[in-house]
Design a protein around this motif. Sequence first.
Motif, PDB file in Angstrom:
ATOM      1  N   MET A 358       0.851  -1.187   0.000  1.00  0.00           N
ATOM      2  CA  MET A 358       0.000   0.000   0.000  1.00  0.00           C
ATOM      3  C   MET A 358       0.884   1.232   0.000  1.00  0.00           C
ATOM      4  O   MET A 358       2.088   1.169   0.306  1.00  0.00           O
ATOM      5  CB  MET A 358      -0.926   0.014   1.215  1.00  0.00           C
ATOM      6  CG  MET A 358      -0.240   0.341   2.524  1.00  0.00           C
ATOM      7  SD  MET A 358      -1.407   0.484   3.891  1.00  0.00           S
ATOM      8  CE  MET A 358      -0.330   1.118   5.184  1.00  0.00           C
ATOM      9  N   LYS A 359       0.283   2.368  -0.348  1.00  0.00           N
ATOM     10  CA  LYS A 359       1.012   3.623  -0.228  1.00  0.00           C
ATOM     11  C   LYS A 359       0.032   4.758   0.016  1.00  0.00           C
ATOM     12  O   LYS A 359      -1.127   4.737  -0.456  1.00  0.00           O
ATOM     13  CB  LYS A 359       1.860   3.899  -1.469  1.00  0.00           C
ATOM     14  CG  LYS A 359       1.143   4.435  -2.678  1.00  0.00           C
ATOM     15  CD  LYS A 359       2.143   4.697  -3.787  1.00  0.00           C
ATOM     16  CE  LYS A 359       1.487   5.319  -5.014  1.00  0.00           C
ATOM     17  NZ  LYS A 359       1.112   6.722  -4.754  1.00  0.00           N
ATOM     18  N   GLN A 360       0.485   5.729   0.804  1.00  0.00           N
ATOM     19  CA  GLN A 360      -0.264   6.956   0.996  1.00  0.00           C
ATOM     20  C   GLN A 360      -0.107   7.769  -0.296  1.00  0.00           C
ATOM     21  O   GLN A 360       0.997   7.901  -0.822  1.00  0.00           O
ATOM     22  CB  GLN A 360       0.308   7.724   2.183  1.00  0.00           C
ATOM     23  CG  GLN A 360      -0.502   8.921   2.615  1.00  0.00           C
ATOM     24  CD  GLN A 360       0.164   9.631   3.787  1.00  0.00           C
ATOM     25  OE1 GLN A 360       1.370   9.887   3.760  1.00  0.00           O
ATOM     26  NE2 GLN A 360      -0.601   9.931   4.816  1.00  0.00           N
ATOM     27  N   ASN A 361      -1.202   8.274  -0.833  1.00  0.00           N
ATOM     28  CA  ASN A 361      -1.129   8.936  -2.130  1.00  0.00           C
ATOM     29  C   ASN A 361      -0.239  10.167  -2.136  1.00  0.00           C
ATOM     30  O   ASN A 361       0.225  10.602  -3.182  1.00  0.00           O
ATOM     31  CB  ASN A 361      -2.528   9.301  -2.627  1.00  0.00           C
ATOM     32  CG  ASN A 361      -3.259   8.085  -3.161  1.00  0.00           C
ATOM     33  OD1 ASN A 361      -2.792   6.953  -3.017  1.00  0.00           O
ATOM     34  ND2 ASN A 361      -4.420   8.285  -3.763  1.00  0.00           N
ATOM     35  N   TRP A 366       5.986   2.672  -1.992  1.00  0.00           N
ATOM     36  CA  TRP A 366       5.058   1.624  -1.580  1.00  0.00           C
ATOM     37  C   TRP A 366       5.564   0.976  -0.300  1.00  0.00           C
ATOM     38  O   TRP A 366       6.764   0.773  -0.115  1.00  0.00           O
ATOM     39  CB  TRP A 366       4.929   0.561  -2.672  1.00  0.00           C
ATOM     40  CG  TRP A 366       4.183   1.037  -3.874  1.00  0.00           C
ATOM     41  CD1 TRP A 366       4.707   1.613  -4.993  1.00  0.00           C
ATOM     42  CD2 TRP A 366       2.767   0.992  -4.071  1.00  0.00           C
ATOM     43  NE1 TRP A 366       3.710   1.932  -5.881  1.00  0.00           N
ATOM     44  CE2 TRP A 366       2.505   1.555  -5.343  1.00  0.00           C
ATOM     45  CE3 TRP A 366       1.704   0.532  -3.311  1.00  0.00           C
ATOM     46  CZ2 TRP A 366       1.221   1.663  -5.859  1.00  0.00           C
ATOM     47  CZ3 TRP A 366       0.418   0.642  -3.826  1.00  0.00           C
ATOM     48  CH2 TRP A 366       0.189   1.202  -5.081  1.00  0.00           C
ATOM     49  N   PHE A 419      -1.395   3.887   9.456  1.00  0.00           N
ATOM     50  CA  PHE A 419      -1.956   4.961   8.645  1.00  0.00           C
ATOM     51  C   PHE A 419      -1.712   6.287   9.369  1.00  0.00           C
ATOM     52  O   PHE A 419      -2.560   6.787  10.109  1.00  0.00           O
ATOM     53  CB  PHE A 419      -3.451   4.726   8.406  1.00  0.00           C
ATOM     54  CG  PHE A 419      -3.727   3.450   7.677  1.00  0.00           C
ATOM     55  CD1 PHE A 419      -3.828   3.418   6.296  1.00  0.00           C
ATOM     56  CD2 PHE A 419      -3.871   2.250   8.374  1.00  0.00           C
ATOM     57  CE1 PHE A 419      -4.080   2.235   5.625  1.00  0.00           C
ATOM     58  CE2 PHE A 419      -4.115   1.057   7.711  1.00  0.00           C
ATOM     59  CZ  PHE A 419      -4.218   1.059   6.331  1.00  0.00           C
ATOM     60  N   TYR A 431      -5.403   6.340   0.450  1.00  0.00           N
ATOM     61  CA  TYR A 431      -4.406   5.288   0.270  1.00  0.00           C
ATOM     62  C   TYR A 431      -4.782   4.412  -0.927  1.00  0.00           C
ATOM     63  O   TYR A 431      -5.960   4.232  -1.240  1.00  0.00           O
ATOM     64  CB  TYR A 431      -4.314   4.409   1.521  1.00  0.00           C
ATOM     65  CG  TYR A 431      -3.626   5.083   2.680  1.00  0.00           C
ATOM     66  CD1 TYR A 431      -2.306   4.796   2.995  1.00  0.00           C
ATOM     67  CD2 TYR A 431      -4.297   6.018   3.461  1.00  0.00           C
ATOM     68  CE1 TYR A 431      -1.675   5.423   4.064  1.00  0.00           C
ATOM     69  CE2 TYR A 431      -3.683   6.645   4.526  1.00  0.00           C
ATOM     70  CZ  TYR A 431      -2.361   6.341   4.828  1.00  0.00           C
ATOM     71  OH  TYR A 431      -1.738   6.960   5.866  1.00  0.00           O
ATOM     72  N   THR A 432      -3.742   3.872  -1.583  1.00  0.00           N
ATOM     73  CA  THR A 432      -3.933   2.894  -2.656  1.00  0.00           C
ATOM     74  C   THR A 432      -3.421   1.546  -2.171  1.00  0.00           C
ATOM     75  O   THR A 432      -2.293   1.441  -1.662  1.00  0.00           O
ATOM     76  CB  THR A 432      -3.184   3.316  -3.929  1.00  0.00           C
ATOM     77  OG1 THR A 432      -3.688   4.572  -4.384  1.00  0.00           O
ATOM     78  CG2 THR A 432      -3.372   2.276  -5.039  1.00  0.00           C
ATOM     79  N   GLU A 451      -8.374   2.229  -4.499  1.00  0.00           N
ATOM     80  CA  GLU A 451      -8.065   3.445  -3.749  1.00  0.00           C
ATOM     81  C   GLU A 451      -9.184   3.733  -2.751  1.00  0.00           C
ATOM     82  O   GLU A 451     -10.354   3.675  -3.104  1.00  0.00           O
ATOM     83  CB  GLU A 451      -7.894   4.628  -4.704  1.00  0.00           C
ATOM     84  CG  GLU A 451      -7.486   5.922  -4.041  1.00  0.00           C
ATOM     85  CD  GLU A 451      -7.333   7.055  -5.035  1.00  0.00           C
ATOM     86  OE1 GLU A 451      -8.337   7.785  -5.243  1.00  0.00           O
ATOM     87  OE2 GLU A 451      -6.238   7.205  -5.624  1.00  0.00           O
TER      88      GLU A 451
END
Length: 605
Positions: A358-361, A366, A419, A431-432, A451
Amino acid sequence: MPVNELTPEPVLVTGQQPSPNTATTTTSKAAQVSKYSAFNVSPKDPQYLDNPNVLFATDKDGNPMPAQKDDGGIDFKVAKEKQDLDGYFKMVTWPVTTNRDGSACTVSPEVYDPKSAGLVGINDGMSAVEKDTNISAGWTINSAFYKYDVPRPDDPTITKIENDADAGLDASGSVYTTKLDPVISGECTPSKDPARPNKVVLYGEDPNNPIAEGQGTNGDDLVKSSDTWGFRLGETACEVDTGSKQGGSWRIHDTNKLYPSPDPGNKYSGYRRYHAWVTESISGFGLTSFFSNIGTAYFVSGENVPDASKFSVTVPHTVNGSLPADSVVTFKGEVSPVYTAWSSGGLGMTDSRMAVSMKQNADSDWTPLVTTSANTFQRDAAVSTVSSVADSATGLMLGLTKTADSTWSWSLDIPADKFAGYNGSDETQTYTFQVEMINPMNIRSGSASIERKVDMTPTTLALERYDVFQVAGKAYKYVDGDTKVPETKGTVVHITWPGNGNSSSTDVIVGDQGSWQATPPEGVNQGEFTAQVLSDDAEGPDAQGGFQGGNQSAPVSHELEFRPSNSALPLTGGWPLSVLRILSLMALGLVGFVACLRNRQESRH
């Protein structure tokens, strides 16, 4: 090497006549034998007293050698006992051919008249090249072995089967490759004579007659199990290679075109086993080595992209202003790996792996969450089998349930504390979540993602007005410690009004800068009201495509005050008390003023 003690020097046969080839019966052929054939017999034999065509080996004084018997045979046992001779004996004859008039042949004299070129026999004084040249110019008429083990060439070794990474065989002797026509290569021992190189021959396994194990331990097995050698795919010279442990190297291309029907050839999700041997040419007999090690190629295609339509993300929310203990964001989906493993560990491929991240936009990097280990997806596991796999790096646990022959549902709980970094912007709260499949060659599929806005920050309500005509305030969040961020426009504030057990409620929408306001229902003049942002069941987009926060604030209560409105008419009970007081005083003043004015008028009269 010459064996002077057995045959000290070549014997020239001068009495042999050209065969007219006119014999038509067995009797006539027998009669012509003495004229047109040469025999390794004693010249003292009565049968051959008049035949000069004898090959009997004698010393320089004409005496028979110890192992030469009177009948022309050679007793190798005697040669061993009396002369200590044993080994491999090659009988060679050199034809001395002339024209009919006795003149020497002029075409290829080394073959047709070796005597004229000095190519008769071999001796100790010759070089190895001269000896080989002379032996090659002759005709081998027989060979004999006595207490002699003819050394085979050294076995070759398969070290690599071509794949995208050009990696060598692993500990199990196998390699994964995307190439259905790989190049198989390895090491070998080159010939000592570059003109006569050792040849490496490669075989691909016939699935109907699998390669027999242990064919490198007994020469008989090579013959008895010839049907298990496989399909001959080609041969190549063993080239000198100083970087090779054996001194040489070889490469042969499996073109995937030499497998006869019904063999389907190399196919994805299948495998092919290979082995090779070396054939030498120096001896003239084409001796082979034993078989090499077995190299196995597993043919691997690309992985399927996961189905993002099966993904879902569940976000927890605050209750009464606090996030429940051990809250997690749950990411779920389904996966159908192309490659699955046998739980028994039998011959076959390992399974594909799944990688979740996952990644914070607002961030470009990642964060890896879980990558499954080998043998997670087992083809022989029963449907409804429940299992799990932990990622040693992150400590996260992926839950799995087999739902069909090659389909698993999965669920991953991600702790809420992963998060972080929300600063009030939507980008830092969005997040994605991504899933990739990795085939046994460690090549990743395309990624599939979903997303979601992950909002777990509690709302705080502040009251700015609380009278019987209006209640109003602000809704905001604290981020980075003490920084206030207005609650998202469109969030619902729920107000419960006082009502002596018959309470009513109103829902209002948060506007710009987190502001909200509501009008108490008619007849509500006193009592305590309560305002609170209520949580949704789950996070999701509203009708306009915006995300509802879903967090429940702590409730805020206050007593309603009576505060008359400036717009109320007199005597309606709607004016504020202070205004009524001022009007009363003004009325009293007016009465006094009128009384004074009347008194003055009366005093003038």
